[in-house]
Motif scaffolding. Structure first.
Motif, PDB file in Angstrom:
ATOM      1  N   GLU A 296       6.293 -18.389  -4.722  1.00 41.75           N
ATOM      2  CA  GLU A 296       6.545 -17.397  -3.686  1.00 41.75           C
ATOM      3  C   GLU A 296       8.047 -17.227  -3.448  1.00 41.75           C
ATOM      4  O   GLU A 296       8.753 -18.209  -3.240  1.00 41.75           O
ATOM      5  N   ASP A 297       8.592 -16.027  -3.489  1.00 46.30           N
ATOM      6  CA  ASP A 297       7.942 -14.743  -3.748  1.00 46.30           C
ATOM      7  C   ASP A 297       8.473 -14.110  -5.052  1.00 46.30           C
ATOM      8  O   ASP A 297       7.778 -13.449  -5.768  1.00 46.30           O
ATOM      9  N   PHE A 298       9.771 -14.344  -5.291  1.00 48.39           N
ATOM     10  CA  PHE A 298      10.503 -13.527  -6.276  1.00 48.39           C
ATOM     11  C   PHE A 298      10.828 -14.347  -7.529  1.00 48.39           C
ATOM     12  O   PHE A 298      11.967 -14.419  -7.957  1.00 48.39           O
ATOM     13  N   ASN A 299       9.802 -14.968  -8.114  1.00 44.37           N
ATOM     14  CA  ASN A 299      10.008 -15.777  -9.317  1.00 44.37           C
ATOM     15  C   ASN A 299      10.308 -14.909 -10.520  1.00 44.37           C
ATOM     16  O   ASN A 299       9.608 -13.937 -10.792  1.00 44.37           O
ATOM     17  N   MET A 300      11.348 -15.291 -11.267  1.00 43.29           N
ATOM     18  CA  MET A 300      11.774 -14.539 -12.452  1.00 43.29           C
ATOM     19  C   MET A 300      11.446 -15.249 -13.768  1.00 43.29           C
ATOM     20  O   MET A 300      11.704 -14.705 -14.837  1.00 43.29           O
ATOM     21  N   GLY A 301      10.904 -16.467 -13.687  1.00 43.62           N
ATOM     22  CA  GLY A 301      10.664 -17.251 -14.900  1.00 43.62           C
ATOM     23  C   GLY A 301       9.275 -17.040 -15.471  1.00 43.62           C
ATOM     24  O   GLY A 301       8.265 -17.203 -14.768  1.00 43.62           O
ATOM     25  N   PHE A 302       9.204 -16.711 -16.765  1.00 45.37           N
ATOM     26  CA  PHE A 302       7.919 -16.557 -17.448  1.00 45.37           C
ATOM     27  C   PHE A 302       7.270 -17.907 -17.770  1.00 45.37           C
ATOM     28  O   PHE A 302       6.065 -17.985 -17.976  1.00 45.37           O
ATOM     29  N   HIS A 303       8.068 -18.944 -17.856  1.00 47.24           N
ATOM     30  CA  HIS A 303       7.652 -20.213 -18.468  1.00 47.24           C
ATOM     31  C   HIS A 303       7.194 -21.277 -17.475  1.00 47.24           C
ATOM     32  O   HIS A 303       6.976 -22.425 -17.856  1.00 47.24           O
ATOM     33  N   VAL A 304       7.034 -20.914 -16.192  1.00 44.14           N
ATOM     34  CA  VAL A 304       6.772 -21.940 -15.179  1.00 44.14           C
ATOM     35  C   VAL A 304       5.318 -21.969 -14.705  1.00 44.14           C
ATOM     36  O   VAL A 304       4.976 -22.756 -13.823  1.00 44.14           O
ATOM     37  N   GLY A 305       4.471 -21.125 -15.273  1.00 45.36           N
ATOM     38  CA  GLY A 305       3.056 -21.133 -14.909  1.00 45.36           C
ATOM     39  C   GLY A 305       2.624 -20.027 -13.969  1.00 45.36           C
ATOM     40  O   GLY A 305       1.460 -19.955 -13.584  1.00 45.36           O
ATOM     41  N   ASP A 306       3.536 -19.153 -13.607  1.00 44.60           N
ATOM     42  CA  ASP A 306       3.234 -18.027 -12.733  1.00 44.60           C
ATOM     43  C   ASP A 306       2.441 -16.963 -13.506  1.00 44.60           C
ATOM     44  O   ASP A 306       2.430 -16.943 -14.742  1.00 44.60           O
ATOM     45  N   GLN A 307       1.783 -16.069 -12.766  1.00 45.85           N
ATOM     46  CA  GLN A 307       1.060 -14.962 -13.385  1.00 45.85           C
ATOM     47  C   GLN A 307       2.050 -13.997 -14.050  1.00 45.85           C
ATOM     48  O   GLN A 307       3.024 -13.580 -13.421  1.00 45.85           O
ATOM     49  N   LEU A 308       1.775 -13.637 -15.290  1.00 48.85           N
ATOM     50  CA  LEU A 308       2.659 -12.749 -16.047  1.00 48.85           C
ATOM     51  C   LEU A 308       2.876 -11.429 -15.315  1.00 48.85           C
ATOM     52  O   LEU A 308       4.006 -10.933 -15.234  1.00 48.85           O
ATOM     53  N   ASP A 309       1.801 -10.871 -14.756  1.00 57.91           N
ATOM     54  CA  ASP A 309       1.905  -9.589 -14.054  1.00 57.91           C
ATOM     55  C   ASP A 309       2.868  -9.681 -12.874  1.00 57.91           C
ATOM     56  O   ASP A 309       3.623  -8.737 -12.600  1.00 57.91           O
ATOM     57  N   ALA A 310       2.831 -10.813 -12.174  1.00 57.40           N
ATOM     58  CA  ALA A 310       3.703 -10.992 -11.009  1.00 57.40           C
ATOM     59  C   ALA A 310       5.168 -11.059 -11.432  1.00 57.40           C
ATOM     60  O   ALA A 310       6.029 -10.432 -10.810  1.00 57.40           O
ATOM     61  N   VAL A 311       5.440 -11.812 -12.504  1.00 52.55           N
ATOM     62  CA  VAL A 311       6.818 -11.944 -12.986  1.00 52.55           C
ATOM     63  C   VAL A 311       7.345 -10.591 -13.457  1.00 52.55           C
ATOM     64  O   VAL A 311       8.474 -10.203 -13.132  1.00 52.55           O
ATOM     65  N   CYS A 312       6.513  -9.858 -14.201  1.00 53.61           N
ATOM     66  CA  CYS A 312       6.930  -8.535 -14.683  1.00 53.61           C
ATOM     67  C   CYS A 312       7.178  -7.580 -13.515  1.00 53.61           C
ATOM     68  O   CYS A 312       8.128  -6.796 -13.540  1.00 53.61           O
ATOM     69  N   SER A 313       6.335  -7.679 -12.492  1.00 54.62           N
ATOM     70  CA  SER A 313       6.520  -6.849 -11.299  1.00 54.62           C
ATOM     71  C   SER A 313       7.841  -7.190 -10.608  1.00 54.62           C
ATOM     72  O   SER A 313       8.584  -6.288 -10.197  1.00 54.62           O
TER      73      SER A 313
END
Length: 274
Positions: free
Chosen positions: A41-58
């Motif tokens: 939460e909220d503004f994660n920019m990392g693809f590699h940390v386990g976050d949802q891909l859609d959220a990171v791209c958003s």
């Protein structure tokens, strides 16, 4: 003077650089204002940390709109705490911008003198290094954790630019938000590498807490390495913002016990013509 200005809840700008050099975009994101949830939460920019891909791209698309630098012009890296630095051209645009798989492998630094390219790297305590040589229109960024720092990624950037005909006295650097000395406790293993890096320096960037335990100032260490590489002290700015202390604004790998998001450093010249 603090080089970073809080322009928007989602990012800090390197304000004096952007005021001096029209067309430059340079700064670092916060953790505020994005689509990620849970520990990201909220503004994660990392693809590699386990976050949802859609959220990171958003989140990345949101930043692209905020700073007016299209996502298709970004480049990103699979950062490995090493010292590999790549020169980027327009042909590289888009690599690592919207997926981890397309990022530059084993890379922790970028530089370019071309417009229309945004150099991006991810952080959650490591030191973001920003470089510019306005005369040569060269810009660069490096990710300096303790391993990258003691292995000289800052010095290697200066050497790369030297190969481009840019002397150290024409290079300016900003050392960005990262873990501060009081939050960064290390052991003898790390300090031995620090000692080897600064063999001929009297004043060390660490203090002993007790036997085998030290506070280490990674920002000061990087500044010392830049000075040793020939950058004039007046050309180096260092932030006071700490990724660990400033809990409401930044992700911190140490503070959050490894389960957290990533900030994104960025620097690029906006295109002035097609």
């Amino acid at each position: 003077m603090e080089p970073f200005a809080y322009n928007h809840q989602s990012y800090f700008l390197i304000k004096n650089w952007m005021e001096q050099y029209p067309g430059l975009a340079a700064g670092i994101t916060t953790k505020i204002g994005g689509s990620s949830t849970g520990v990201y939460e909220d503004f994660n920019m990392g693809f590699h940390v386990g976050d949802q891909l859609d959220a990171v791209c958003s989140n990345r698309s949101q930043l692209a709109d905020l700073i007016q630098f299209p996502l298709k012009s970004w480049v990103g890296a699979e950062q490995t705490h090493d010292t590999v630095i790549r020169k980027i051209t327009k042909n590289d645009r888009g690599k690592g911008s919207d997926s981890y798989d397309s990022a530059f492998k084993g890379t922790d630094g970028f530089y370019t003198n071309e417009e229309g390219i945004l150099l991006t790297l991810c952080y959650a305590d490591c030191v973001p290094l920003f470089f510019i040589s306005p005369i040569h229109r060269m810009i660069g960024a490096a990710h300096a954790g303790w391993k990258g720092t003691v292995n000289g990624i800052a010095r290697k950037m200066i050497e790369k630019w030297g190969e481009e005909g840019i002397p150290p006295n024409e290079i300016f650097a900003v050392i960005g938000p990262s873990i501060c000395e009081k939050c960064y406790i290390v052991n003898d293993y790390v300090i031995n590498f620090v000692e080897n890096t600064l063999e001929d320096v009297e004043k060390k960037p660490y203090n002993t807490i007790k036997e085998g335990q030290y506070t280490l100032d990674l920002r000061k260490l990087n500044k010392m390495i830049l000075l040793k590489a020939g950058i004039p002290e007046k050309n180096i700015q260092v932030t006071k913002l700490c990724s660990s202390c400033d809990q409401s604004e930044f992700f911190s790998h140490r503070r959050d016990q490894g389960k957290t998001g990533r900030m994104l450093s960025y620097i690029g010249w906006k295109e002035t013509s097609e």
